[in-house]
Design an enzyme around this catalytic site. Sequence first.
Site, PDB file in Angstrom:
ATOM      1  N   LYS A  55       0.863  -1.171   0.000  1.00 44.31           N
ATOM      2  CA  LYS A  55       0.000   0.000   0.000  1.00 44.31           C
ATOM      3  C   LYS A  55       0.910   1.234   0.000  1.00 44.31           C
ATOM      4  O   LYS A  55       2.029   1.176   0.500  1.00 44.31           O
ATOM      5  CB  LYS A  55      -0.849  -0.028   1.268  1.00 44.31           C
ATOM      6  CG  LYS A  55      -1.916   1.028   1.327  1.00 44.31           C
ATOM      7  CD  LYS A  55      -2.883   0.725   2.477  1.00 44.31           C
ATOM      8  CE  LYS A  55      -3.890   1.851   2.629  1.00 44.31           C
ATOM      9  NZ  LYS A  55      -4.690   2.069   1.407  1.00 44.31           N
ATOM     10  N   ASN A  74     -12.832   3.917  -5.438  1.00 51.26           N
ATOM     11  CA  ASN A  74     -12.362   4.151  -4.077  1.00 51.26           C
ATOM     12  C   ASN A  74     -11.766   5.525  -3.904  1.00 51.26           C
ATOM     13  O   ASN A  74     -11.122   6.074  -4.809  1.00 51.26           O
ATOM     14  CB  ASN A  74     -11.360   3.061  -3.649  1.00 51.26           C
ATOM     15  CG  ASN A  74      -9.922   3.467  -3.915  1.00 51.26           C
ATOM     16  OD1 ASN A  74      -9.317   4.203  -3.119  1.00 51.26           O
ATOM     17  ND2 ASN A  74      -9.390   3.035  -5.040  1.00 51.26           N
ATOM     18  N   ALA A  75     -11.999   6.063  -2.721  1.00 50.73           N
ATOM     19  CA  ALA A  75     -11.284   7.261  -2.284  1.00 50.73           C
ATOM     20  C   ALA A  75     -10.940   7.005  -0.825  1.00 50.73           C
ATOM     21  O   ALA A  75     -11.568   7.532   0.083  1.00 50.73           O
ATOM     22  CB  ALA A  75     -12.140   8.507  -2.446  1.00 50.73           C
ATOM     23  N   LEU A  89      -5.478   7.490   0.866  1.00 49.87           N
ATOM     24  CA  LEU A  89      -4.133   7.010   1.249  1.00 49.87           C
ATOM     25  C   LEU A  89      -3.907   6.918   2.769  1.00 49.87           C
ATOM     26  O   LEU A  89      -2.920   7.460   3.284  1.00 49.87           O
ATOM     27  CB  LEU A  89      -3.038   7.893   0.632  1.00 49.87           C
ATOM     28  CG  LEU A  89      -2.901   7.935  -0.884  1.00 49.87           C
ATOM     29  CD1 LEU A  89      -1.715   8.831  -1.282  1.00 49.87           C
ATOM     30  CD2 LEU A  89      -2.712   6.559  -1.477  1.00 49.87           C
ATOM     31  N   CYS A 108      -2.319   8.729  -7.725  1.00 49.05           N
ATOM     32  CA  CYS A 108      -3.529   8.537  -6.947  1.00 49.05           C
ATOM     33  C   CYS A 108      -4.468   9.709  -7.257  1.00 49.05           C
ATOM     34  O   CYS A 108      -4.093  10.865  -7.074  1.00 49.05           O
ATOM     35  CB  CYS A 108      -3.205   8.502  -5.458  1.00 49.05           C
ATOM     36  SG  CYS A 108      -4.681   8.453  -4.439  1.00 49.05           S
ATOM     37  N   LYS A 117       4.463   4.815 -11.199  1.00 47.54           N
ATOM     38  CA  LYS A 117       3.102   4.455 -11.608  1.00 47.54           C
ATOM     39  C   LYS A 117       2.369   5.698 -12.079  1.00 47.54           C
ATOM     40  O   LYS A 117       2.257   6.675 -11.344  1.00 47.54           O
ATOM     41  CB  LYS A 117       2.356   3.819 -10.430  1.00 47.54           C
ATOM     42  CG  LYS A 117       0.977   3.253 -10.800  1.00 47.54           C
ATOM     43  CD  LYS A 117       0.433   2.414  -9.660  1.00 47.54           C
ATOM     44  CE  LYS A 117      -0.885   1.764  -9.989  1.00 47.54           C
ATOM     45  NZ  LYS A 117      -1.342   0.907  -8.882  1.00 47.54           N
ATOM     46  N   ILE A 119      -1.824   1.195 -15.472  1.00 43.00           N
ATOM     47  CA  ILE A 119      -2.211   2.520 -15.030  1.00 43.00           C
ATOM     48  C   ILE A 119      -2.723   2.504 -13.576  1.00 43.00           C
ATOM     49  O   ILE A 119      -3.075   1.440 -13.065  1.00 43.00           O
ATOM     50  CB  ILE A 119      -3.364   3.083 -15.917  1.00 43.00           C
ATOM     51  CG1 ILE A 119      -4.536   2.090 -15.950  1.00 43.00           C
ATOM     52  CG2 ILE A 119      -2.874   3.382 -17.305  1.00 43.00           C
ATOM     53  CD1 ILE A 119      -5.766   2.563 -16.727  1.00 43.00           C
ATOM     54  N   ASN A 120      -2.802   3.680 -12.987  1.00 43.99           N
ATOM     55  CA  ASN A 120      -3.529   3.829 -11.730  1.00 43.99           C
ATOM     56  C   ASN A 120      -5.018   3.956 -12.075  1.00 43.99           C
ATOM     57  O   ASN A 120      -5.405   3.832 -13.241  1.00 43.99           O
ATOM     58  CB  ASN A 120      -3.013   5.069 -10.984  1.00 43.99           C
ATOM     59  CG  ASN A 120      -3.228   4.955  -9.472  1.00 43.99           C
ATOM     60  OD1 ASN A 120      -4.295   4.518  -9.022  1.00 43.99           O
ATOM     61  ND2 ASN A 120      -2.238   5.345  -8.695  1.00 43.99           N
ATOM     62  N   THR A 121      -5.846   4.218 -11.071  1.00 46.62           N
ATOM     63  CA  THR A 121      -7.297   4.228 -11.284  1.00 46.62           C
ATOM     64  C   THR A 121      -7.762   5.429 -12.106  1.00 46.62           C
ATOM     65  O   THR A 121      -7.072   6.440 -12.208  1.00 46.62           O
ATOM     66  CB  THR A 121      -8.020   4.252  -9.933  1.00 46.62           C
ATOM     67  OG1 THR A 121      -7.518   5.364  -9.179  1.00 46.62           O
ATOM     68  CG2 THR A 121      -7.776   2.972  -9.166  1.00 46.62           C
TER      69      THR A 121
END
Lengths: 269, 303
Positions: free
Chosen positions: B43, B67-68, B71, B126, B161, B187-189
């Site tokens: 994570k 998702n949010a 972090l 993110c 990323k 990729i990231n989201t």
Amino acid sequence: MRGSHYYHEANVVSNIRETIRVNTLVLRLNEGLNMAPGQFLMVWRPGEGEIPVTPSLIQGETLSLTIEKVGFTSNRLASLKPGEKVFLRGPLGNGFNLSLPGRYLLIGGGTGAASLTPAYLSLASKGVEALFLVGARDTENLVYISRLKELGVRFKVATDDGSEGFKGTLPEFFEELVSKDRFENVLTIGPEKMMVKIAEKCVDYGISCQVSLVRIVKCGLGLCGSCVLDPFGLRVCVDGPVFYGEKILGSDFGRFMRDEAGRRIEIVQ
Amino acid sequence: MKMEVASLVLRSPLIVASGVLGSSGSLIKNVSENPSVGAVVTKTVTYKPRNGYENPTVVDLGYGFLNAMGLPNPGYLDYKVELASIKRDLEVPLIVSIGPSNGEEAGKMVEALNSVADGFEVNVSCPHAKNLGLEVGSDVQTVRKIVKAVRESTGKPVLVKISPNVTDFVDVARSAVDAGADAITAINTVRGMAIDVNAMKPVLSNLYGGLSGKAIHPVAVRIVYELYEKLEVPIVGCGGVYDWKDAVELMLAGATAVQIGSAIAYRKMSLNVFNEIEKGIIEYLTTKGFSSIRELVGLAHNS
């Protein structure tokens, strides 16, 4: 395809004050939830947060939630008025195994007295012999007692100061009972230090013991790691919240939980 | 099915993506025991501890997650202790995901985490954290500074990323490579929103979040394809890999290895999905007459 994101809409029918810190919300849903005793719901108020709650009554379209005021969201929920709405995600997690043979002893500390009630009613409806112990510091802090009477639950009370029922803690009361009487199964919800003592005694006596844990639940889907029990990596939201006591003794159970940031912090109660 | 990515030797090209295991060392240890898992990305850890956002933080759409989380993490110093406690027992490389907001933070984190990490993945993508992730990752200069600081603090492989939420992702990736990145994770989201029809409000407390899962797979394929044409470093594909075909598709587009996240969650965190995908790829290689997975990488391109 519908994910678990779907929220059930529920209207508050009444809000019953249990103690200075605990209220019970009686809710009415449009559809009944197919929910086993011990499973939990994520209870959401838009803009006010979402918390895990194990219901204190599951009867068709009527559901009750007994809520202890701990943080912002629980304080808001506990102050809702009839006609206001909450949104429910679930049921989530694994409930109690109520098909084990033998007699059952249910031990509910604090609000655990409320959230164990569906398990008692389910056993009673199947004709299984069960005794319910409820406890608190003193009479003032006992919750759900009038409801238990209404529902015809067979229960005994323990208070730390002896202001009602047995004088002493629930583990002490439990020990006294099992020295005289035989139970094959224990179900317990309450402060973790209390549940650890009961789970340890159950190991000594060879009694099957199921405990229900509370952690900070975020996703409720098993993926965020907020509710993990180390060192086994068990997630309370999907592997629990009900566990067999002997399987988690020696882990974080009763000792550590994770805070919002994921730091391990000591459990004090 | 051995594979090498930026000097990391992987027993399988299938990597656990960042974010699905929380901060718990015990969960990382559990997954590393699966023989089809090639590496684990942690994570994302940040310089300071973060509580993350209020609930609801994740929406399960059935075809993916929005998702949010914000972090949440204990901060790099606490996290180092947690990772150190399991590092010895890990059977696979541990790639530590870091989310710095500037070069200075990046350097300090990497220096401290170097002893527990086999590699780093820099999260500049993110889509829902203030002053972090995409907020730094959409600026080419900031990405360059951060990656440069990471590069100067470690000799271990550095992955960066990137986000699909910027139009100039090729420039972002290239600036990362110029600054010393060994590989790009893509990729990231994808930024998105869900509104509950009963509550008539956005579900996430942060209002919008990042979409992962099946729905974003074609987006990942396209971005990996484009990056493969423009970059010389290996690309790690990530986004909606649920079965062997999804993984092979990313490899044909140019991915040397692939990461899997949401599919683990949909299998109730069972890692059987790794075993099934590995088996599927092996059968595919045999059927098509390839001797190694290396031969698949980028095969969809005309050249």
